[in-house]
Enzyme design. Structure first.
Site, PDB file in Angstrom:
ATOM      1  N   ARG A  86       0.701  -1.236  -0.180  1.00  0.00           N
ATOM      2  CA  ARG A  86       0.104  -0.049  -0.005  1.00  0.00           C
ATOM      3  C   ARG A  86       0.814   1.284   0.089  1.00  0.00           C
ATOM      4  O   ARG A  86       0.500   2.292   0.615  1.00  0.00           O
ATOM      5  CB  ARG A  86      -1.037  -0.001   1.254  1.00  0.00           C
ATOM      6  CG  ARG A  86      -1.972  -1.226   1.297  1.00  0.00           C
ATOM      7  CD  ARG A  86      -2.957  -1.187   0.149  1.00  0.00           C
ATOM      8  NE  ARG A  86      -3.689  -2.640   0.020  1.00  0.00           N
ATOM      9  CZ  ARG A  86      -3.203  -3.431  -0.581  1.00  0.00           C
ATOM     10  NH1 ARG A  86      -1.939  -3.553  -1.323  1.00  0.00           N
ATOM     11  NH2 ARG A  86      -3.986  -4.592  -0.537  1.00  0.00           N
ATOM     12  N   SER A 137     -11.294  -0.421   3.027  1.00  0.00           N
ATOM     13  CA  SER A 137     -10.325  -0.675   4.373  1.00  0.00           C
ATOM     14  C   SER A 137      -9.918   0.703   4.986  1.00  0.00           C
ATOM     15  O   SER A 137      -9.193   1.538   4.520  1.00  0.00           O
ATOM     16  CB  SER A 137      -9.314  -1.576   4.117  1.00  0.00           C
ATOM     17  OG  SER A 137      -9.850  -2.918   3.687  1.00  0.00           O
ATOM     18  N   GLU A 157      -5.612   4.241   6.131  1.00  0.00           N
ATOM     19  CA  GLU A 157      -5.244   4.070   4.833  1.00  0.00           C
ATOM     20  C   GLU A 157      -5.698   5.392   3.834  1.00  0.00           C
ATOM     21  O   GLU A 157      -5.027   5.600   3.192  1.00  0.00           O
ATOM     22  CB  GLU A 157      -5.858   2.750   4.321  1.00  0.00           C
ATOM     23  CG  GLU A 157      -5.412   2.611   2.918  1.00  0.00           C
ATOM     24  CD  GLU A 157      -5.725   0.982   2.231  1.00  0.00           C
ATOM     25  OE1 GLU A 157      -5.936   1.038   1.081  1.00  0.00           O
ATOM     26  OE2 GLU A 157      -5.781   0.279   3.151  1.00  0.00           O
TER      27      GLU A 157
END
Length: 351
Positions: free
Chosen positions: A160, A239, A343
């Site tokens: 990520r 998420s 995130e």
């Protein structure tokens, strides 16, 4: 390009949260994107770049500057080489590659947002990450004032993460190029155990690429991870927290906390994450810390389908969402000594 003033930004995000932008510019060509960025930089005007708005939390006060919405289009497929304009809808682009019988991004079906955001976040799901297929990223470099082509090897891809995310004020992605696979209409080898179970195959097997996409869409929909305006469980950024990556020492301390809290027979999820590192599950941590699906009684709550998704139930403000995120983060840290990291990108907001 289209210019408006004092324009609400909430409709441009999947959370449907955030105050207005002093100035909103919608650009439909690469040249317009570059012109807006250069003009803002020369004037010293704060700039917010918006793609699909699926990984963005904007504060209730909004953005006092120029918000640039990238609405460029372009899907070019030459054999197995794919080029996407940054503004292309990612889920639609995946569907078109599957229709062409090509493999490589089929398990990334249903992910909201634009193509230009995928290399920034190194978007991934169900055993696939875009870093496995990205060959080049074309971007405007605000430092040099030039358009540059960055090969995949220089993109700094990690879990990520990428060089674009690590240096967020420098690059504006214009185009992304991918190298897909022609496997005779079959998918890439299935890596993710949940997908393999749903397909009734073994990990490493291939299935028809369209079947892989359909299966992933069904799995995502069951978790509220496919956008649906009528379903508040999808009013989210997917998420909200990344899966923690721990050193061996940190992981040992974490396991000790798990045993103390949940019993010596309880073993947390653990996956290799590189030299001396282990990755564990943020969803598992949230659930075991006492934050179940549907947790909360306010306008922002945990999704009723997936503990990793924080959602707007229709009347929330950004501060409601942040209060819930802080409660979850602090509760997990208190229970297990692990600090979850958000995130989504925060603009005028912070945990």
């Amino acid at each position: 390009m289209h210019v408006t003033h004092d324009t609400p930004l909430a409709p441009l995000t999947t959370f449907r949260l955030g105050g207005p932008a002093a100035r909103l510019v919608t650009a439909t060509t690469d040249a317009e994107v570059v012109e807006v960025v250069r003009t803002a930089d020369r004037a010293g005007t704060p700039l917010l770049v918006i793609g699909g708005g699926s990984n963005l939390v904007i504060g209730d006060a909004g953005f006092d500057g120029t918000a640039l919405r990238i609405a460029t289009t372009g899907f070019t497929l030459d054999g197995t080489a794919l080029e996407l304009a940054a503004g292309e809808v990612w889920s639609d682009a995946v569907a078109r590659t599957v229709e062409a019988g090509l493999a490589g991004v089929e398990c990334l079906a249903g992910i909201p947002g634009s193509a230009g955001a995928t290399p920034i976040q190194n978007v991934g799901a169900y055993g696939q990450d875009v870093s496995a297929t990205v060959t080049e990223v074309v971007a405007y470099d605000r430092r040099s004032g030039e358009t540059v082509t960055v090969p995949a090897a220089d993109c700094g891809f990690a879990y990520r993460d990428s060089r674009f995310k690590a240096d967020p004020g420098r690059y504006v992605v214009l185009r992304v190029r991918f190298g897909l696979e022609d496997a005779g209409g079959l998918s890439a080898p299935v890596k993710y155990a949940e997908v393999a179970r749903a397909l009734g195959v073994e990990a490493g097997d291939r299935v028809p690429v369209a079947t892989a996409r359909t299966t992933v869409l069904a799995l995502r929909a069951g978790k509220g991870m496919v956008l649906d305006a009528a379903d508040h469980d999808t009013w989210s950024a997917g998420s909200f927290f990344t899966n923690p990556i721990l050193t061996e020492r940190e992981f040992a301390e974490f396991v000790s906390r798990v045993h103390d809290r949940l019993g010596a027979d309880t073993e947390p999820p653990a996956y290799p994450a590189g030299d001396g590192l282990r990755k564990t599950s943020a969803a598992w941590l949230i659930d075991r810390a006492g934050f179940a699906k549907g947790y909360g009684d306010g306008p922002a709550r945990i999704s009723g389908k997936h503990t990793l998704a924080l959602t707007n139930r229709g009347q929330a403000k950004t501060e409601d969402l942040l209060a819930l995120a802080r409660e979850v983060r602090d509760g997990v840290r208190s229970a297990f000594g692990v600090t979850l990291v958000n995130e989504p990108v925060m603009v005028g907001a912070r945990l």
